[in-house]
Scaffold this active site. Structure first.
Site, PDB file in Angstrom:
ATOM      1  N   SER A 134       0.925  -1.268   0.234  1.00 42.89           N
ATOM      2  CA  SER A 134      -0.094   0.663   0.033  1.00 42.89           C
ATOM      3  C   SER A 134       0.579   1.231  -0.318  1.00 42.89           C
ATOM      4  CB  SER A 134      -0.684  -0.070   1.024  1.00 42.89           C
ATOM      5  OG  SER A 134      -1.444   1.035   1.372  1.00 42.89           O
ATOM      6  N   TYR A 147      -1.391  -0.041  10.812  1.00 44.67           N
ATOM      7  CA  TYR A 147      -1.903  -0.416   9.830  1.00 44.67           C
ATOM      8  C   TYR A 147      -0.643   0.259   8.115  1.00 44.67           C
ATOM      9  CZ  TYR A 147      -3.420  -0.328   4.409  1.00 44.67           C
ATOM     10  OH  TYR A 147      -3.559  -1.048   3.028  1.00 44.67           O
TER      11      TYR A 147
END
Length: 248
Positions: A134, A147
């Site tokens: 990501s 995250y």
């Protein structure tokens, strides 16, 4: 070519499975939800092999792989797609349970499955590991804490795999998407609050799972002597916005 995809029951994984089957590849679709996998198998036919697997339960991975049909035992491409974000609270207000679940899935699960599949790829001197990272692994943002840290791990793990695999023909890529709508990502992140999830994608043209699937197909079908180390991709509406200063 046998391509194993985790998180295949929805989002990127489901879109990729469909694209690959259309192009004649054999797909091994892994996910926790058996009913969604079976529905996908009914749709895609004999080129799709459903496998119930929860990558956060690392001890179950070996047994799931052991149950693969003989013609699916050789994994030519591993797409480590399963992952999740939970919560957007700042670190001092975040849930420790959410943090641990992200680590179990995004880091431990990815490691365990890679560890199980990689030795045979090296032995054959052929294979491809694609990790779904990501932009959060590079660019910090409010509420991204653990995250983003898990995706930073995925980025560095991918690069270190490349270093370890020097002299072999095994490829490794970290694909790093930005904002992508049309998946369960934000619904999961907001613990099922569909209204909050929808607000994430309001007012601009985001990418969709099919866009990511198309990129993944391009990577998988690229020449065997070419390795894309990292690939960062965002919708045109998303870009960098500088640093922030809290003034007194």
């Amino acid at each position: 070519m046998n391509i194993l995809i985790t998180g295949a029951s929805a989002g990127f994984g489901e879109a990729l499975a469909k694209r690959l089957v259309e192009k004649g590849h054999q797909v091994i679709g892994c996910a926790r939800r058996a009913e969604k996998l079976e529905a996908l198998a009914q749709e895609l036919g004999e080129r799709f092999t459903p496998v119930v697997m929860d990558v956060s339960d690392t001890e179950s991975i070996a047994s799931a792989l052991a149950k693969l049909p003989d013609d699916c035992r050789q994994i030519d491409v591993l797409v480590n797609n399963a992952g999740l974000a939970l919560g957007t609270e700042p670190a001092h207000q975040a849930s420790l349970e959410d943090w641990m679940r992200m680590v179990d899935t995004n880091i431990k699960g990815l490691m365990a499955l890679t560890h199980a599949v990689l030795p045979e790829m090296v032995k054959r001197n052929s294979g491809y590991v694609i990790n779904i990272g990501s932009i959060a692994g590079t660019w910090p943002y409010y509420g991204g804490n653990v995250y983003g840290a898990t995706k930073a791990f995925v980025k560095q793990f991918s690069l270190n795999l490349r270093a370890d695999l020097l002299g072999t023909k095994v490829r490794v890529t970290n694909l790093e998407p930005g904002n992508v709508g049309g998946t369960e990502f934000s619904n999961v992140r907001y613990h099922g609050d569909d209204e909050k999830a929808a607000q994430v994608y309001e007012g601009f043209k985001t990418m969709g799972p099919e866009d990511i699937a198309d990129i993944l197909v391009w990577l998988i079908e690229s020449p065997a002597h070419v390795n894309v180390n990292r690939l960062e991709v965002m919708p045109v509406a998303q870009t960098y916005n500088g640093l922030t200063i809290a003034k007194d």
